[in-house]
Design an enzyme around this catalytic site. Structure first.
Site, PDB file in Angstrom:
ATOM      1  CD  GLU A 105      -3.011   1.059   0.125  1.00 42.13           C
ATOM      2  OE1 GLU A 105      -2.503   1.585  -0.512  1.00 42.13           O
ATOM      3  OE2 GLU A 105      -4.532   0.962   0.249  1.00 42.13           O
ATOM      4  CG  ASP A 106      -1.115   4.788  -1.410  1.00 40.84           C
ATOM      5  OD1 ASP A 106      -1.809   3.996  -0.481  1.00 40.84           O
ATOM      6  OD2 ASP A 106      -1.503   5.493  -1.956  1.00 40.84           O
ATOM      7  CG  ASP A 109      -5.727   8.961   6.306  1.00 36.31           C
ATOM      8  OD1 ASP A 109      -6.446   9.132   7.261  1.00 36.31           O
ATOM      9  OD2 ASP A 109      -5.437  10.089   5.524  1.00 36.31           O
ATOM     10  CG  PHE A 158      -4.060  15.588   1.660  1.00 38.00           C
ATOM     11  CD1 PHE A 158      -4.809  14.462   1.603  1.00 38.00           C
ATOM     12  CD2 PHE A 158      -3.538  16.029   0.239  1.00 38.00           C
ATOM     13  CE1 PHE A 158      -4.863  13.949   0.469  1.00 38.00           C
ATOM     14  CE2 PHE A 158      -3.907  15.674  -0.824  1.00 38.00           C
ATOM     15  CZ  PHE A 158      -4.446  14.508  -0.797  1.00 38.00           C
ATOM     16  NE  ARG A 171      -3.034   8.367  -8.889  1.00 35.29           N
ATOM     17  CZ  ARG A 171      -3.552   8.069  -7.932  1.00 35.29           C
ATOM     18  NH1 ARG A 171      -2.947   7.924  -6.685  1.00 35.29           N
ATOM     19  NH2 ARG A 171      -4.926   8.078  -7.733  1.00 35.29           N
TER      20      ARG A 171
HETATM   21  P1  IMP Z   1      -7.437   4.941   4.640  1.00 39.87           P
HETATM   22  O1  IMP Z   1      -8.666   4.353   4.145  1.00 39.87           O
HETATM   23  O2  IMP Z   1      -8.232   6.339   5.222  1.00 39.87           O
HETATM   24  O3  IMP Z   1      -6.379   4.344   5.436  1.00 39.87           O
HETATM   25  O4  IMP Z   1      -6.849   5.709   3.229  1.00 39.87           O
HETATM   26  C1  IMP Z   1      -6.382   4.855   2.188  1.00 39.87           C
HETATM   27  C2  IMP Z   1      -6.303   5.545   1.061  1.00 39.87           C
HETATM   28  O5  IMP Z   1      -6.615   6.995   0.984  1.00 39.87           O
HETATM   29  C3  IMP Z   1      -4.911   5.507   0.605  1.00 39.87           C
HETATM   30  O6  IMP Z   1      -4.748   4.270  -0.067  1.00 39.87           O
HETATM   31  C4  IMP Z   1      -4.627   6.747  -0.367  1.00 39.87           C
HETATM   32  O7  IMP Z   1      -4.890   6.375  -1.490  1.00 39.87           O
HETATM   33  C5  IMP Z   1      -5.583   7.815   0.290  1.00 39.87           C
HETATM   34  N1  IMP Z   1      -4.731   8.545   1.285  1.00 39.87           N
HETATM   35  C6  IMP Z   1      -4.608   8.701   2.624  1.00 39.87           C
HETATM   36  N2  IMP Z   1      -4.029   9.842   2.810  1.00 39.87           N
HETATM   37  C7  IMP Z   1      -3.723  10.392   2.067  1.00 39.87           C
HETATM   38  C8  IMP Z   1      -2.971  11.491   1.682  1.00 39.87           C
HETATM   39  O8  IMP Z   1      -2.323  12.030   2.527  1.00 39.87           O
HETATM   40  N3  IMP Z   1      -2.704  11.765   0.385  1.00 39.87           N
HETATM   41  C9  IMP Z   1      -3.019  11.122  -0.701  1.00 39.87           C
HETATM   42  N4  IMP Z   1      -3.929  10.164  -0.535  1.00 39.87           N
HETATM   43  C10 IMP Z   1      -4.182   9.696   0.723  1.00 39.87           C
END
Ligand code: IMP
Length: 181
Positions: A105-106, A109, A158, A171
Site C-alpha cells: 500500500e502507499d 490513513d 495530507f 502522483r
Molecule cells: P484510509 O482508508 O483512510 O487508510 O486511506 C487509504 C487511501 O486513502 C490510501 O490508499 C490513499 O490512496 C488515500 N490517502 C490517504 N491519505 C492520503 C494523503 O495524505 N494523500 C493522498 N492520498 C491519501
C-alpha cells in the site's frame, strides 16, 4: 535548492516534505527485511493501485527472493479527507489458496481501506497476510492493524507525490510534498 520549492496542484500549494533519498532508504530497509523474513514463503505481492505504483516499483526491484506480483484496485477516497467507503476488490484473478500474501500500500490513513482489504483477502484461504505500507499516519488510524512493514510514520497531514495524488494529480512527483497551510 529543491527543498524550498512550492508546487501548485490544482487549487492548492504543497511544500517539500520527505526527500527522495529518505524514502529510498526506508524502502531499501523494508526490502531487506522482506528478503530475510519471507525467504521460504514464495510470496505473492499484491500491489494496491493506483497510489502504490511508485513504492511498489522501487520496493520490488530490491526483492531478491522468488515471488509473484499482482495488481489490485480498491476505491475509498475523495478530496483531502478519507471517506472509508471501500467498494470492492478489482483485478484479483490469482488463486491465493495457501499463499503468503504481501499487501503493498502507499499509505495507511484511517486504516479503513486496509481493514476492508484484509477482510476480503481472508475469504481467499490464504496462508498468511503481511502488510507493507510506504507511509503510515498513526494519529489518523481508527482501527487496530498489524502493519508488518512501514516505510515512514507521518503526522496527520495530507501528502502528495511518490504515487499519492491530490484529486488525481501529483502522483508523478519524485518526492513527497505536504499541503502548505
Ligand atoms: P484510509 O482508508 O483512510 O487508510 O486511506 C487509504 C487511501 O486513502 C490510501 O490508499 C490513499 O490512496 C488515500 N490517502 C490517504 N491519505 C492520503 C494523503 O495524505 N494523500 C493522498 N492520498 C491519501
Amino acid at each position: 535548492m529543491t527543498m524550498s520549492r512550492l508546487v501548485t496542484i490544482k487549487d492548492r500549494q504543497f511544500k517539500p516534505y520527505i526527500s527522495k533519498k529518505k524514502m529510498e532508504l526506508a524502502v531499501k530497509s523494508i526490502a531487506s527485511a522482506m528478503n530475510r523474513d519471507l525467504k521460504k514463503e514464495c510470496p505473492v505481492f499484491l500491489v494496491v493501485l493506483n497510489g502504490s505504483f511508485m513504492f511498489a516499483s522501487d520496493l520490488l526491484k530490491e526483492i531478491t527472493i522468488p515471488c509473484e506480483i499482482s495488481f489490485i484496485k480498491v476505491a475509498s477516497y475523495v478530496g483531502t479527507s478519507s471517506t472509508g467507503n471501500v467498494t470492492e476488490l478489482i483485478g484479483l484473478s490469482e488463486d491465493l489458496t495457501d499463499r503468503t500474501v504481501v499487501i503493498v500500500e502507499d499509505i495507511v490513513d484511517s486504516g479503513l481501506t486496509m481493514q476492508r482489504l484484509l477482510a476480503l483477502l481472508k475469504t481467499k484461504k490464504v496462508k498468511k497476510i503481511k502488510i507493507a505500507t510506504a507511509l503510515f499516519k498513526p494519529k489518523a488510524c481508527k482501527v487496530k492493524l498489524k502493519l508488518d512493514y512501514v516505510g515512514i510514520e507521518i503526522p496527520n497531514d495530507f501528502v502528495v507525490g511518490y504515487g499519492l495524488d491530490y484529486q488525481g494529480f501529483g502522483r508523478n512527483l519524485k518526492q513527497l510534498y505536504v499541503l502548505a497551510k
